[in-house]
Design a protein around this motif. Structure first.
Motif, mmCIF file in Angstrom:
data_model
loop_
_atom_site.group_PDB
_atom_site.id
_atom_site.type_symbol
_atom_site.label_atom_id
_atom_site.label_comp_id
_atom_site.label_asym_id
_atom_site.label_seq_id
_atom_site.Cartn_x
_atom_site.Cartn_y
_atom_site.Cartn_z
ATOM 1 N N ALA A 274 59.271 35.161 51.222
ATOM 2 C CA ALA A 274 59.061 35.152 49.749
ATOM 3 C C ALA A 274 57.883 36.138 49.620
ATOM 4 C CB ALA A 274 59.332 34.174 49.500
ATOM 5 N N SER A 275 56.274 35.804 50.230
ATOM 6 C CA SER A 275 55.120 36.641 50.153
ATOM 7 C C SER A 275 55.366 38.290 50.819
ATOM 8 C CB SER A 275 54.085 36.011 50.533
ATOM 9 O OG SER A 275 54.372 34.879 50.055
ATOM 10 N N ARG A 276 56.829 38.077 51.370
ATOM 11 C CA ARG A 276 56.790 39.214 51.894
ATOM 12 C C ARG A 276 57.508 40.164 50.940
ATOM 13 N NH1 ARG A 276 59.877 38.128 56.702
ATOM 14 N NH2 ARG A 276 61.759 38.064 56.321
ATOM 15 N N ASN A 277 59.075 39.922 50.491
ATOM 16 C CA ASN A 277 59.478 40.385 49.879
ATOM 17 C C ASN A 277 58.522 40.635 48.034
ATOM 18 O OD1 ASN A 277 62.561 41.288 48.445
ATOM 19 N ND2 ASN A 277 61.551 40.131 46.692
ATOM 20 N N ASN A 278 57.401 40.142 48.121
ATOM 21 C CA ASN A 278 56.128 40.211 47.341
ATOM 22 C C ASN A 278 55.570 41.197 47.277
ATOM 23 O OD1 ASN A 278 55.061 39.656 44.292
ATOM 24 N ND2 ASN A 278 53.450 38.998 45.536
ATOM 25 N N LEU A 279 55.278 41.563 48.735
ATOM 26 C CA LEU A 279 54.106 42.793 49.491
ATOM 27 C C LEU A 279 54.875 43.667 49.235
ATOM 28 C CD1 LEU A 279 51.443 43.217 50.924
ATOM 29 C CD2 LEU A 279 52.634 42.480 53.100
ATOM 30 N N TRP A 280 56.872 43.809 49.343
ATOM 31 C CA TRP A 280 56.875 44.902 49.503
ATOM 32 C C TRP A 280 57.071 45.689 48.274
ATOM 33 C CZ3 TRP A 280 61.750 43.461 52.682
ATOM 34 C CH2 TRP A 280 61.640 43.015 54.303
ATOM 35 N N ASN A 281 57.252 44.465 47.111
ATOM 36 C CA ASN A 281 56.906 44.880 45.391
ATOM 37 C C ASN A 281 55.647 45.841 45.516
ATOM 38 O OD1 ASN A 281 59.166 44.919 45.016
ATOM 39 N ND2 ASN A 281 58.444 42.285 44.108
ATOM 40 N N VAL A 282 54.321 45.579 45.992
ATOM 41 C CA VAL A 282 52.947 46.301 45.378
ATOM 42 C C VAL A 282 52.779 47.348 46.344
ATOM 43 C CG1 VAL A 282 51.085 45.472 46.304
ATOM 44 C CG2 VAL A 282 51.787 43.590 46.034
ATOM 45 N N VAL A 283 53.755 47.226 47.794
ATOM 46 C CA VAL A 283 53.588 48.521 49.118
ATOM 47 C C VAL A 283 54.672 49.468 47.745
ATOM 48 C CG1 VAL A 283 53.800 49.480 50.796
ATOM 49 C CG2 VAL A 283 52.690 47.564 50.558
ATOM 50 N N LYS A 284 55.911 49.596 47.118
ATOM 51 C CA LYS A 284 56.165 50.653 46.374
ATOM 52 C C LYS A 284 55.972 51.146 45.514
ATOM 53 C CE LYS A 284 60.922 48.599 47.877
ATOM 54 N NZ LYS A 284 62.236 47.425 46.985
ATOM 55 N N HIS A 285 55.489 50.164 44.778
ATOM 56 C CA HIS A 285 54.534 50.489 42.616
ATOM 57 C C HIS A 285 53.069 51.021 43.450
ATOM 58 C CE1 HIS A 285 52.755 49.796 38.911
ATOM 59 N NE2 HIS A 285 51.394 49.757 39.403
ATOM 60 N N ALA A 286 52.659 50.752 44.418
ATOM 61 C CA ALA A 286 51.462 51.891 45.407
ATOM 62 C C ALA A 286 51.589 53.435 45.599
ATOM 63 C CB ALA A 286 50.469 50.893 46.290
ATOM 64 N N LYS A 287 52.507 53.079 46.552
ATOM 65 C CA LYS A 287 52.809 54.663 46.899
ATOM 66 C C LYS A 287 53.720 55.409 45.710
ATOM 67 C CE LYS A 287 58.055 54.115 47.876
ATOM 68 N NZ LYS A 287 58.809 54.112 49.314
ATOM 69 N N ARG A 288 53.529 54.897 45.044
ATOM 70 C CA ARG A 288 53.833 55.856 43.786
ATOM 71 C C ARG A 288 52.895 57.445 43.395
ATOM 72 N NH1 ARG A 288 55.601 52.319 38.852
ATOM 73 N NH2 ARG A 288 57.154 51.550 39.531
ATOM 74 N N ASP A 289 51.450 57.273 43.735
ATOM 75 C CA ASP A 289 50.314 58.560 43.432
ATOM 76 C C ASP A 289 49.872 58.461 44.909
ATOM 77 O OD1 ASP A 289 49.940 55.933 43.047
ATOM 78 O OD2 ASP A 289 48.552 56.915 41.169
ATOM 79 N N ARG A 290 50.003 57.858 45.849
ATOM 80 C CA ARG A 290 49.365 58.304 47.228
ATOM 81 C C ARG A 290 49.876 58.391 48.118
ATOM 82 N NH1 ARG A 290 48.377 53.394 44.734
ATOM 83 N NH2 ARG A 290 46.255 53.501 44.237
ATOM 84 N N ALA A 291 49.392 58.847 49.491
ATOM 85 C CA ALA A 291 50.506 58.711 50.264
ATOM 86 C C ALA A 291 49.733 56.973 51.405
ATOM 87 C CB ALA A 291 50.061 59.973 51.062
ATOM 88 N N ILE A 292 50.786 57.126 51.378
ATOM 89 C CA ILE A 292 50.653 55.242 53.203
ATOM 90 C C ILE A 292 51.458 55.855 54.413
ATOM 91 C CG2 ILE A 292 51.253 53.125 53.235
ATOM 92 C CD1 ILE A 292 51.135 52.666 50.070
ATOM 93 N N ILE A 293 50.713 55.365 54.900
ATOM 94 C CA ILE A 293 51.202 55.321 56.773
ATOM 95 C C ILE A 293 51.646 53.640 56.672
ATOM 96 C CG2 ILE A 293 50.956 55.892 59.244
ATOM 97 C CD1 ILE A 293 49.717 58.472 58.390
ATOM 98 N N LEU A 294 52.604 53.696 57.632
ATOM 99 C CA LEU A 294 52.702 51.972 57.664
ATOM 100 C C LEU A 294 53.212 52.401 58.883
ATOM 101 C CD1 LEU A 294 53.812 49.298 55.200
ATOM 102 C CD2 LEU A 294 55.554 49.744 57.121
ATOM 103 N N THR A 295 52.681 51.158 59.807
ATOM 104 C CA THR A 295 53.305 50.726 61.182
ATOM 105 C C THR A 295 54.284 49.616 60.896
ATOM 106 O OG1 THR A 295 51.716 49.742 62.289
ATOM 107 C CG2 THR A 295 51.005 51.966 62.271
ATOM 108 N N THR A 296 55.186 49.109 61.500
ATOM 109 C CA THR A 296 55.762 47.793 61.352
ATOM 110 C C THR A 296 56.861 47.754 62.669
ATOM 111 O OG1 THR A 296 57.676 46.361 59.949
ATOM 112 C CG2 THR A 296 58.005 48.704 59.619
ATOM 113 N N HIS A 297 57.074 46.392 62.707
ATOM 114 C CA HIS A 297 58.053 45.723 63.798
ATOM 115 C C HIS A 297 59.540 45.395 63.150
ATOM 116 C CE1 HIS A 297 56.055 46.959 68.043
ATOM 117 N NE2 HIS A 297 54.905 46.072 67.021
ATOM 118 N N SER A 298 59.950 45.615 62.092
ATOM 119 C CA SER A 298 60.432 45.282 61.203
ATOM 120 C C SER A 298 61.448 46.217 60.422
ATOM 121 C CB SER A 298 59.902 44.219 59.861
ATOM 122 O OG SER A 298 61.640 44.292 58.736
ATOM 123 N N MET A 299 62.307 46.004 60.823
ATOM 124 C CA MET A 299 63.303 47.574 60.756
ATOM 125 C C MET A 299 63.864 47.035 59.490
ATOM 126 S SD MET A 299 63.127 49.212 63.305
ATOM 127 C CE MET A 299 62.499 48.182 63.854
#
Length: 424
Positions: A274-299
């Motif tokens: 649940a927290s991960r899904n909420n975090l994804w929504n935060v990142v989706k909203h944040a990337k609209r007007d900025r560049a994000i470099i994200l490393t992850t092991h979750s496909m």
């Protein structure tokens, strides 16, 4: 003896102290030289101090080469998409555009070997262009060099060769200017255990030049976005937070102050679904007007958040593209799975080979077998017909036909790159 007696020429103490001081300096340099030359296991050449005056050989990019270890970078020809990205970077450097938030130009990082060990090439000539509004995902096995790359971009370490530009500023010379427009969520939480979540955000908000009501509003919005606002969690000391709450606070810190560029190093580690899904929504909203470099092991996370992906193996990019492109390019197969009793394993194998002679068995244990079927040959209707026929001849416990996943692509690219490195 008193200090005033030093000026008395009859006692000679002044000359003795001068001689002792000069000898101390000479012996100090001599001791350092002997320590460097005769150290067990890693002793240097007796003329090591002359190396600084020797000319360094130039690589094909017009920059100092990285020696024998670095030469491996140019043995392997770049993949087509990686070459295109390199050409794009070279073109952007000739004709800069404000739309590009990050431009990495042949970025390299070498950690010098110690105690007789060879140099470690952490990042091998990375070229990358990232526009505003894009989330770029870096996938790679542990030790591939992802964190080393981020450490160079945020100013923790200096690049060995090459450079990068963030909002037009060079990371080698203008890092102080870059800090004002940068947000970072590190791999390991850097929090003060005695400060509350709210106090952390107030502190970092002030660093980003937020004041008064704007600071208070930004802190509350950040706490709400990562679900740390309710239940008194915001006024609880960070030392009492769970691991997932600390990760959410680190993400909130990276986004406060409206940074133009954000680096997130495995931000969802330790989060519940649940927290991960909420975090994804935060990142989706944040990337609209900025560049994000994200490393992850979750496909799954990479597919949901990233506009483009780069698979990073042994310090270099192996491929770049959006998730669909990568799956189409490297996953040109369906995976057919069937589970039967062990007596009928040969029957299943014969059925698959009769349908698709080019099929390849990739998994086999206790009656369960998996086959890779070339997509261009597969007709799903014929697979269903074959399974229905098989069910009449023997017991089929379970079966399935699945498309290639991003995880399959990642494993395939990483395995091929590591196999090439072993051969070279």
């Amino acid at each position: 003896m008193r200090w005033g007696d030093l000026n008395n020429s009859t006692n000679g103490m002044k000359e003795v102290l001068i001689i002792m001081f000069v000898e101390w300096i000479l012996v100090l340099f001599f001791a350092y030289y002997l320590d460097q030359v005769f150290t067990s296991g890693s002793g240097k050449s007796p003329f090591f101090f002359l190396k600084g005056f020797q000319k360094k050989p130039l690589s094909s990019f017009g920059k100092p080469s990285l020696g024998k270890q670095g030469s491996k970078v140019f043995i392997q020809m770049d993949k087509h998409d990686v070459s295109q990205e390199r050409e794009k970077v070279e073109q952007l450097l000739l004709e800069p555009t404000i739309n590009q938030a990050i431009i990495c130009d042949n970025l390299k990082k070498v950690y010098p070997g110690r105690d007789g060990n060879p140099d470690k090439l952490a990042v091998r000539g990375l070229s990358l262009a990232l526009p505003n509004g894009e989330c770029f995902g870096m996938l790679g096995p542990n030790g591939a060099g992802k964190t080393s790359f981020i450490n160079m971009m945020i100013g923790l370490t200096k690049p060995t060769a090459g450079t990068a530009f963030v909002q037009g500023l060079d990371i080698r010379t203008h890092m102080n200017g870059i800090y004002t427009s940068m947000g970072v969520c590190p791999q390991h939480d850097l929090l003060w255990e005695t400060l509350t979540g709210r106090e952390h955000l107030l502190f970092y908000g002030r660093l980003k030049n937020l004041k008064g009501s704007a600071l208070t509003q930004a802190v509350e919005e950040s706490l709400k976005s990562v679900n740390l606002f309710h239940g008194g969690v915001d006024d609880k000391q960070a030392g009492k937070y769970s691991g997932g709450m600390k990760r959410r606070l680190s993400v909130a810190i990276s986004l406060i102050g409206d940074p133009r560029v954000v680096y997130m190093d495995e931000p969802s580690t330790g989060l519940d679904p649940a927290s991960r899904n909420n975090l994804w929504n935060v990142v989706k909203h944040a990337k609209r007007d900025r560049a994000i470099i994200l490393t992850t092991h979750s496909m799954e996370e990479a597919e949901v958040l990233c506009d483009r992906l780069g698979i990073f193996v042994d310090g270099s990019l192996q491929c770049i593209g959006n998730p669909k492109e990568l799956k189409a390019r490297y996953g040109g197969t369906y995976v057919f799975t069937m589970t039967t009793t062990m007596d009928h394993e040969k029957d299943v194998e014969a059925m698959v080979q009769q349908l698709y002679p080019a099929a390849k068995k990739v998994y086999h244990i206790s009656g369960t077998q998996k086959f890779e079927l070339p997509k261009e040959e597969v007709q799903i209707a014929s697979v269903f017909r074959a399974v229905e026929t098989a069910k009449r001849n023997f017991t089929v416990s379970a079966w399935g036909l699945a498309d290639t996943t991003l995880e399959d692509v990642f494993i395939k690219v990483a395995r091929d790159a590591q196999a090439f490195e072993t051969l070279s």
